[in-house]
Design a protein around this motif. Structure first.
Motif, PDB file in Angstrom:
ATOM      1  N   LEU A   1      11.069  28.632   1.174  1.00 30.54           N
ATOM      2  CA  LEU A   1       9.795  28.385   0.468  1.00 30.54           C
ATOM      3  C   LEU A   1       8.636  28.452   1.449  1.00 30.54           C
ATOM      4  O   LEU A   1       7.632  27.779   1.288  1.00 30.54           O
ATOM      5  N   GLY A   2       8.813  29.264   2.497  1.00 32.36           N
ATOM      6  CA  GLY A   2       7.714  29.491   3.426  1.00 32.36           C
ATOM      7  C   GLY A   2       7.500  28.375   4.428  1.00 32.36           C
ATOM      8  O   GLY A   2       6.525  28.383   5.159  1.00 32.36           O
ATOM      9  N   SER A   3       8.381  27.410   4.458  1.00 33.44           N
ATOM     10  CA  SER A   3       8.201  26.335   5.434  1.00 33.44           C
ATOM     11  C   SER A   3       9.395  26.299   6.374  1.00 33.44           C
ATOM     12  O   SER A   3      10.535  26.134   5.944  1.00 33.44           O
ATOM     13  N   HIS A   4       9.129  26.473   7.669  1.00 38.43           N
ATOM     14  CA  HIS A   4      10.209  26.460   8.643  1.00 38.43           C
ATOM     15  C   HIS A   4      10.242  25.144   9.397  1.00 38.43           C
ATOM     16  O   HIS A   4      10.830  25.033  10.466  1.00 38.43           O
ATOM     17  N   ASP A   5       9.625  24.156   8.866  1.00 36.68           N
ATOM     18  CA  ASP A   5       9.463  22.880   9.547  1.00 36.68           C
ATOM     19  C   ASP A   5      10.754  22.062   9.467  1.00 36.68           C
ATOM     20  O   ASP A   5      11.141  21.607   8.391  1.00 36.68           O
ATOM     21  N   VAL A   6      11.447  21.919  10.607  1.00 33.58           N
ATOM     22  CA  VAL A   6      12.640  21.089  10.621  1.00 33.58           C
ATOM     23  C   VAL A   6      12.524  19.987  11.676  1.00 33.58           C
ATOM     24  O   VAL A   6      13.506  19.566  12.278  1.00 33.58           O
ATOM     25  N   SER A   7      11.308  19.528  11.899  1.00 31.68           N
ATOM     26  CA  SER A   7      11.086  18.474  12.898  1.00 31.68           C
ATOM     27  C   SER A   7      11.719  17.166  12.424  1.00 31.68           C
ATOM     28  O   SER A   7      12.036  16.987  11.246  1.00 31.68           O
TER      29      SER A   7
ATOM     30  N   ALA B   1       1.664  33.790   6.057  1.00 29.97           N
ATOM     31  CA  ALA B   1       2.513  33.801   4.853  1.00 29.97           C
ATOM     32  C   ALA B   1       2.213  32.591   3.978  1.00 29.97           C
ATOM     33  O   ALA B   1       2.128  32.684   2.759  1.00 29.97           O
ATOM     34  N   ARG B   2       2.014  31.486   4.700  1.00 29.08           N
ATOM     35  CA  ARG B   2       1.765  30.252   3.981  1.00 29.08           C
ATOM     36  C   ARG B   2       0.454  30.343   3.200  1.00 29.08           C
ATOM     37  O   ARG B   2       0.371  29.957   2.043  1.00 29.08           O
ATOM     38  N   ARG B   3      -0.593  30.914   3.892  1.00 24.31           N
ATOM     39  CA  ARG B   3      -1.883  31.037   3.212  1.00 24.31           C
ATOM     40  C   ARG B   3      -1.749  31.897   1.967  1.00 24.31           C
ATOM     41  O   ARG B   3      -2.240  31.552   0.890  1.00 24.31           O
TER      42      ARG B   3
END
Lengths: 331, 283, 394
Positions: C146-152, B12-14
């Protein structure tokens, strides 16, 4: 930088870029040309059509009225104040003639605290007992004509000069003929005005015009003084064809200027009591036909039939020329 | 960080990045176009007039005039023909509450400290005129003992520093080169901030058109060589109008030959309507 | 269509054009809404920036409240415009000398800022929802990630920095937004009642107390609805905030009024006639006595006596209601009151509010309540509750 931040910043930057690029396209044409506004709006406003047309617009068709008005003391009161705005006239029809002069004229002439002293003002209640203003005043030239003429002639000199007039008007100012006016006891100011009008050509008559042209200003004054001083007792009144009783009813419209029995107090206007009926008929018909010019008389004679005229003449001819107390004085 | 991404999100990111790249390049093109195309467009909008001809009409050059208005209150008779003419000329709503020009009456009665002020919108005067569409001053003080009384015509002052122009959020009202404050009825949003800002009450809101309105000194007349409607009809010459750049114009003579004053000078608006013969209460 | 114009009755001498009230009750609602936004944001900032831990239960609620009210701020203005379709003219060609022109920018900047702040604050929640929910709702949360699941932890540290920065920017922005509303009135020299240098500050402080009061009411109401105990410490913290700012608000208003009377410029006779007549009840009684002095005394008493438990909650909530009412009266007295005093300084007008219609009382009430509806929707999508029950799944 974490990628969600990067994406967020990109989104914001993209949005801002689109906005900044779009705004110049949305700014209307001519905005900022001279300042912070649409220059074209100035053009649009300047292009609007004037509604009020000014008196010059009226001049070409209403020449006579315009000339009279522009020479009068009402020349500062423009046509469209009383008749409405002229845009679309004459294509879209007539402009109104004010019906209620008493209401219109008092807008300016009613005595009111706050109006400067120089403004001519009347106490409405005491001025005309409810009559319309245009009965006595011509709206296009409201000052009452010749009212202020001062007559200072020599009666004796006038008597000598009057020898030329006796053939028609009688030696004592009482005409032998039905169609020529009596002059004895007539207002001097009126006589001066009429003679001057014959002399200047403002008023025309086959017999009077050449005679009057031969007179000097002093002669006119002398003649007027002489005839005004004569006694009208001998006025015959003549035999009239009309119905005096019917004339009396009509004569109510004439009261303001000519008094109840034909004797007015204002020296600008003629006495008509005991006048020759044939003369009265002729003069009224002349006013009606426009041969004799007077804005006031033109207006009041317009509605009269030949019978009305005969009746009026009969009424006035039958009145006593020497009853000044009967006429209600109206300044 | 990348390790934590699950596979579907990576794809999805790409995809997203690809789109973003496309979008970015698009944006680049647009920005490029902007610098090439838009900037000249803005320049055209902000720059000098394309033709050297006269503005705003063929026969009228606004740089050659500086209009001014005079009111000689000692002459005013309160006939309100100016109000009538203005309503006709400018499509001002036919009611007794909204005016481009109006006349005030000040009356000091014997033994009264406060001045009595009314204008044609007063109920007594509406009654005298017979309708809200006609204008007439009732002769309400004819039997009173009047110490002092006078009439004062009012209109937009076309100020040199107009508060109304200052507060307009969009630039729908402005001062022209020849000294007139105008309103762009096609651009006004109808917020009425200008109506509030005018210290003279010269502006009103036209409900029908949804825009503010006020006196323009009959800009469509004066640019054609005519007088403003109110000046044209004033039968006593209480209203004087002319070009202040012409030293022999009626207004220049009026200002030169009289000690003139303006309304509310302390407001800093610097009005361009000059008064003669008004009293201390008039503002 | 016949335009409906209401001509106001008057006494004394007023300019003919003044007999139509140009700014109706909607223009009183507008600064009221902006004030609630600024006040609510202040509460959120007290937690985010200044670390008032006891306000944690309402911190997220404050953000959502601020956002939902902010979205409705332009509506009274748009409804009032003669040409709402031209509203964007003020952003296309903003006239920089106008106090009103910057509104579009201030407002959109502030809305963006609120959305950002909220987004950062809710990001962990959004990510978790995107990963668990399916269907339309899942797609909605997915879009928001926004396509980012980063919650580190390092990323969250980064986010917290942003939250802090945005809150720091947000304080002057919120207060600037509201101060400017005051400036809009204070900068007008045409009306003595408005023309005051203190106006922006008065608006600001009354805004803060109204926003805090709104949060007290919303928080207590939400606890009752969700059947969970009210956090007394949080309510007390909010009470302190109201107490501190209400004093400043009273002093400022009193100073402005004293200045006006003391300077006694043109038209003061009419203003005195007005404040001692028609304004006696709405100004002195409702706005000051009931709306400000009573809450101030009551709060002081509760703080002095160390009231706690149910009495405290009830007391603070009632005080908050009074403050909300008082601040609305303040907006009313400024906007309508200013227009009831004629620019001539020689007459007074009387505003009669229609009930129905575009600018009537009903519309004003609807516009004030509408943000609460939006707030309800937002709380369902982004639960702001900081208690254990709500935190279980984050």
């Amino acid at each position: 930088m974490p990628k969600h931040i990067f994406r967020l910043v990109s989104l914001i930057a993209g949005f801002l870029a689109v906005t900044i690029i779009a705004i110049p396209f949305l700014v209307p044409d001519s905005f900022y040309r001279f300042g912070h506004y649409r220059a074209n709006s100035v053009i649009e406003i300047a292009a609007q059509e004037p509604v009020l047309q000014t008196a010059n617009y009226c001049k070409d068709c209403h020449t006579e009225r315009h000339a009279q008005w522009s020479a009068s003391n009402h020349k500062s009161v423009t046509c469209e104040i009383c008749h409405g705005t002229a845009l679309g006239h004459p294509q879209k029809g007539k402009l109104p003639i004010p019906k209620d002069a008493a209401r219109l004229c008092t807008l300016c002439h009613e005595a009111m605290p706050g109006r400067p002293r120089t403004q001519p003002q009347i106490q409405v209640a005491q001025h005309s007992s409810g009559q319309q203003c245009n009965v006595c005043h011509n709206p296009h030239s409201p000052k009452i004509a010749a009212a202020l003429v001062k007559v200072a002639g020599n009666a004796a000199a006038g008597k000598r000069k009057a020898a030329d007039c006796a053939a028609c008007h009688g030696e004592a100012g009482i005409s032998p003929n039905d169609t020529w006016p009596n002059l004895a006891g007539q207002h001097a100011a009126y006589l001066v005005r009429i003679l001057a009008a014959y002399k200047s050509g403002d008023q025309k008559d086959v017999a009077m015009t050449p005679l009057a042209q031969a007179l000097g200003d002093a002669d006119i004054q002398n003649l007027a003084t002489f005839y005004a001083g004569l006694n009208c007792k001998g006025a015959a009144g003549g035999k009239a064809a009309g119905d005096a009783a019917a004339g009396k009813v009509l004569a109510k419209n004439c009261v303001a200027c000519h008094g109840e029995t034909g004797i007015g107090s204002n020296p600008a206007w003629p006495n008509i009591a005991g006048q020759q009926p044939g003369y009265l008929v002729n003069v009224l018909k002349a006013f009606k036909a426009g041969l004799r010019k007077d804005p006031m008389m033109a207006g009041v004679s317009r509605g009269l039939s030949d019978t009305d005229i005969a009746n009026l003449a009969a009424y006035y001819a039958a009145q006593n020329c020497q009853s000044p107390k009967q006429g209600k004085a109206k300044p | 960080m990348k390790k934590e991404d699950s596979k579907p999100t990576l794809e999805a990111r790409r995809a997203f990045l690809a789109k973003l790249g496309g979008a970015a390049s698009c944006a680049g093109v647009v920005v490029g176009a902007a610098t090439l195309g838009v900037v000249p467009a803005i320049a055209a909008k902000t720059g000098a007039p394309p033709d050297a001809g006269s503005f705003p009409t063929k026969d009228y050059d606004w740089t050659k005039h500086q209009w001014g208005f005079g009111v000689d209150a000692t002459k005013c008779i309160g006939c309100l023909r100016c109000v009538e003419a203005c309503k006709n000329e400018n499509e001002v709503p036919r009611n007794a509450h909204q005016f481009r020009t109006w006349v005030e009456r000040y009356v000091h009665l014997e033994g009264e400290e406060a001045v009595r002020i009314d204008s044609q919108q007063d109920p007594v005067n509406i009654q005298a005129s017979g309708s809200e569409k006609e204008f007439r001053f009732a002769n309400r003080y004819k039997d009173a003992k009047v110490d002092k009384a006078f009439f004062v015509p009012k209109l937009c002052n076309h100020c040199a520093h107009p508060a109304c122009v200052q507060v307009c959020p969009v630039g729908a009202t402005y001062k022209t080169e020849d000294g007139v404050v105008l309103i762009d009825h096609d651009y006004c949003i109808g917020c009425r901030y200008c109506v509030q800002a005018c210290p003279y009450g010269a502006r009103y809101f036209n409900e029908e058109k949804g825009v503010s309105d006020k006196c323009t000194w009959c800009y469509h007349r004066i640019t054609k060589g005519l007088q403003p409607a109110c000046v044209e009809v004033c039968p006593v010459g209480a209203r004087i109008f002319g070009d202040q750049k012409d030293k022999q114009s009626p207004i220049s003579l009026f200002i030169r030959n009289n000690r003139v004053q303006v309304l509310r000078p302390e407001s800093g608006n610097a009005p361009n309507v000059f008064y003669v013969g008004i009293d201390k209460e008039v503002n | 269509m016949e335009p409906i114009i209401h001509f106001a009755p008057y006494t004394g001498w007023v300019y003919p054009n003044e007999t139509v009230f140009e700014w109706s009750v909607l223009i009183a609602v507008y600064p009221y809404l902006t004030g609630l936004v600024a006040g609510a944001f202040t509460v959120s900032s007290l937690y985010q920036v200044f670390g008032f831990e006891r306000l944690k239960p309402v911190a997220h609620l404050a953000l959502l409240t601020s956002l939902s009210f902010m979205i409705f701020v332009p509506t009274p203005l748009l409804l009032h415009l003669g040409h709402p379709e031209r509203a964007f003219n003020s952003t296309i060609t903003p006239h920089l000398t106008s106090a009103m022109a910057m509104f579009g920018f201030f407002a959109s900047f502030y809305v963006a800022l609120l959305i950002l702040e909220g987004w950062f604050a809710y990001r962990p929640f959004i990510v978790s929802q995107a990963q668990t929910k399916t269907g339309l709702l899942g797609k909605f949360y997915g879009l928001l990630t926004l396509g980012s699941h980063d919650v580190s932890e390092p990323v969250m540290r980064f986010d917290r920095k942003w939250i802090f920065a945005l809150a720091v920017i947000g304080i002057p922005a919120a207060h600037g937004l509201h101060g400017y509303v005051g400036f809009m009135y204070g900068s007008l020299k045409s009306r003595e009642w408005w023309s005051s240098d203190l106006m922006p500050v008065i608006f600001l402080f009354s805004a803060i107390i109204s926003g805090v009061a709104l949060l007290v009411v919303l928080y207590v109401a939400s606890c009752k609805l969700r059947k969970i105990p009210v956090d007394a410490a949080c309510v007390k913290g909010l009470a302190y905030t109201i107490w501190a700012f209400i004093m400043i608000a009273i002093v400022l208003e009193a100073l402005a009024f004293a200045n006006l009377v003391y300077k006694g410029r043109e038209g003061i006779d009419m203003i005195m006639e007005y404040v001692t007549g028609p304004l006696l009840i709405p100004y002195f009684l409702l706005q000051f006595a009931i709306g400000m002095i009573v809450p101030l005394l009551w709060l002081s008493y509760m703080i002095w006596r160390g009231t706690s438990g149910r009495a405290l909650v009830v007391g603070v909530t009632l005080c908050a209601c009074l403050v909300l009412f008082s601040v609305f009266m303040m907006r009313w007295n400024v906007v309508i009151g200013g227009q009831e005093i004629s620019k001539t300084g020689k007459g007074l007008l009387a505003y009669h509010m229609p009930f129905f219609g575009k600018e009537g009382a009903l519309m004003a009430i609807l516009l004030t309540i509408a943000p609460l509806g939006l707030l309800y929707v937002l709380t369902r999508l982004f639960p702001p509750w900081a208690d254990a029950a709500a935190h279980a799944h984050v």
